[in-house]
Motif scaffolding. Structure first.
Motif, mmCIF file in Angstrom:
data_model
loop_
_atom_site.group_PDB
_atom_site.id
_atom_site.type_symbol
_atom_site.label_atom_id
_atom_site.label_comp_id
_atom_site.label_asym_id
_atom_site.label_seq_id
_atom_site.Cartn_x
_atom_site.Cartn_y
_atom_site.Cartn_z
ATOM 1 N N GLY A 2 -4.695 -1.509 7.460
ATOM 2 C CA GLY A 2 -5.118 -1.786 6.099
ATOM 3 C C GLY A 2 -6.002 -2.996 6.030
ATOM 4 O O GLY A 2 -6.933 -3.173 6.777
ATOM 5 N N ASN A 3 -5.686 -3.912 5.076
ATOM 6 C CA ASN A 3 -6.480 -5.109 4.867
ATOM 7 C C ASN A 3 -5.743 -6.348 5.315
ATOM 8 O O ASN A 3 -5.955 -7.439 4.795
ATOM 9 N N HIS A 54 -7.601 8.326 7.671
ATOM 10 C CA HIS A 54 -7.846 8.641 6.267
ATOM 11 C C HIS A 54 -9.274 9.126 6.026
ATOM 12 O O HIS A 54 -9.753 9.099 4.885
ATOM 13 N N LYS A 58 -11.486 9.529 2.519
ATOM 14 C CA LYS A 58 -12.506 8.509 2.285
ATOM 15 C C LYS A 58 -13.885 9.116 2.087
ATOM 16 O O LYS A 58 -14.704 8.592 1.315
ATOM 17 N N GLY A 244 2.500 -4.017 3.380
ATOM 18 C CA GLY A 244 1.656 -3.122 2.615
ATOM 19 C C GLY A 244 1.826 -1.673 3.001
ATOM 20 O O GLY A 244 2.476 -1.329 3.987
ATOM 21 N N CYS A 245 1.222 -0.819 2.181
ATOM 22 C CA CYS A 245 1.297 0.619 2.385
ATOM 23 C C CYS A 245 -0.026 1.231 1.946
ATOM 24 O O CYS A 245 -0.637 0.788 0.957
ATOM 25 N N HIS A 246 -0.477 2.245 2.682
ATOM 26 C CA HIS A 246 -1.727 2.924 2.370
ATOM 27 C C HIS A 246 -1.490 4.424 2.488
ATOM 28 O O HIS A 246 -1.140 4.933 3.557
ATOM 29 N N CYS A 248 -2.980 8.469 1.474
ATOM 30 C CA CYS A 248 -4.140 9.256 1.081
ATOM 31 C C CYS A 248 -3.774 10.734 1.052
ATOM 32 O O CYS A 248 -2.955 11.209 1.850
ATOM 33 N N GLU A 262 -6.034 8.209 -3.396
ATOM 34 C CA GLU A 262 -5.715 7.078 -2.526
ATOM 35 C C GLU A 262 -4.839 6.081 -3.271
ATOM 36 O O GLU A 262 -5.061 5.789 -4.444
ATOM 37 N N GLU A 264 -3.066 2.195 -2.508
ATOM 38 C CA GLU A 264 -2.904 1.024 -1.658
ATOM 39 C C GLU A 264 -1.957 0.054 -2.329
ATOM 40 O O GLU A 264 -2.149 -0.312 -3.494
ATOM 41 N N ASN A 266 -0.090 -3.732 -1.785
ATOM 42 C CA ASN A 266 -0.039 -4.995 -1.058
ATOM 43 C C ASN A 266 1.199 -5.757 -1.524
ATOM 44 O O ASN A 266 1.231 -6.279 -2.642
ATOM 45 N N SER A 272 -1.096 -3.285 -6.509
ATOM 46 C CA SER A 272 -1.298 -1.910 -6.060
ATOM 47 C C SER A 272 -2.492 -1.319 -6.795
ATOM 48 O O SER A 272 -2.750 -1.655 -7.960
#
Length: 336
Positions: A2-3, A54, A58, A244-246, A248, A262, A264, A266, A272
């Motif tokens: 993720g970020n 993803h 994307k 965090g979680c992501h 898709c 999507e 996301e 944090n 989120s």
């Protein structure tokens, strides 16, 4: 991942815009289908890389831009192509960029060839360069560099090994032996069944600006495919807990319509963001339309129209944030 490390690691240099007239699959050299896929005796196939986990979702989202842009593509041969880009914007730096793409003669499959060299440069010497090459049948290497103001601002080296039903990737970013800083990332993705792939990622970073001088992040990832539907997700975990979680979701509803969702989350900053996007393809009209809306009240769309029989493609971009009362408009013309 993720970020997690986005705040402290410069982004890898991006390749120049997609080109035409070369090998068909080289517009997306990092896609899971980029290397010829291998099949295991029990029907399992190579799952690709976690970097592309993803990707299907994307690709549905529009790539919004602001201002005016004109691009001219010229194929000098079957293996070499150049491009000229002029952009005018009040958000991003304006000016001229020259791009070049070379595709080698080694063809492990009909839709791919190696090596691939692509990059672009502006009159000030700011450079983005990428090299992709295949070593043997399973090992692929990638080198990406970025030069800004006569200094290397980003260097990223990646090696992908693709087995019959798994992929192992090692990435080294911005290594500095003198200061003892840099980023090391290891990916592993395994096909469990024809529909399920599971894997993980370990990222380790050292640097004098980090608390304690170092940080490590462990992530778990997975993807489930059922016909025209794909669900993918990843969980990031710091030593102090879940960060965090992501998630898709991609659905190909028909030959003309694709939908992507999507989410996301944090956990560190308690935020989120959710977004939904769609892509409409109208081949008879030579038109592609992509649109998106997210939970921050941002609405965006990009329209691409081929102006047949001329070798022109017209692009129109619009993005609006209702809560901030912001609006950005962009238009572009691609020749060649």
């Amino acid at each position: 991942m993720g970020n997690v490390l986005a705040a402290s690691v410069p982004p890898p240099p991006s390749p120049p815009p997609p080109t035409t007239g070369l090998m068909p699959n080289l517009e997306k050299p990092d896609s899971p289908e980029g290397l010829h896929s291998t099949s295991h005796s029990d029907g399992l196939q190579n799952p690709g890389t976690i970097e592309d986990l993803h990707k299907k979702c994307k690709d549905v989202f529009p790539a919004n831009f602001e201002g005016a842009k004109v691009m001219f593509n010229k194929g000098l041969s079957n293996h070499f192509q150049i491009s000229h880009t002029i952009s005018m914007s009040s958000i991003t730096p304006s000016g001229y960029r020259f791009g070049a793409t070379y595709v080698g003669t080694t063809q492990p499959a009909p839709t791919e060839a190696y090596p691939v060299l692509l990059g672009d440069i502006d009159p000030s010497g700011n450079l983005n360069a990428n090299i992709i090459h295949l070593f043997g049948q399973r090992l692929r290497g990638k080198l990406a560099t970025q030069v800004q103001k006569n200094k290397f601002t980003a260097v990223q080296m990646t090696t992908d090994y693709r087995g019959d039903a798994y992929t192992v990737s090692l990435t080294l970013g911005n290594p500095d032996v003198l200061s003892g800083s840099g980023v090391f990332v290891m990916h592993y993705l395994q096909s469990i069944t024809p529909s399920v792939a599971l894997g993980g990622e370990l990222a380790y970073q050292r640097g004098p600006t980090l608390p304690g001088g170092q940080v490590a992040v462990l992530s778990a990832a997975g993807r489930y495919t059922n016909g025209d539907s794909t669900i993918s997700g990843s969980l990031d975990h710091f030593p102090t807990g879940l960060s965090g979680c992501h998630l898709c979701f991609h659905q190909k509803a028909s030959q003309q319509l694709q939908v992507g969702v999507e989410l996301e989350i944090n956990c560190r900053i308690q935020e989120s963001t959710g977004a939904i996007a769609y892509q409409i393809d109208l081949p008879k009209a030579d038109l592609i339309f992509r649109g998106t809306v997210d939970t921050n009240w941002t609405v965006g769309a990009v329209l691409e129209k081929k102006l047949q029989p001329l070798p022109f493609t017209f692009a129109l971009s619009g993005m609006m944030n209702h809560s901030k009362q912001q609006f950005r408009l962009g238009c572009g013309l691609i020749i060649g």
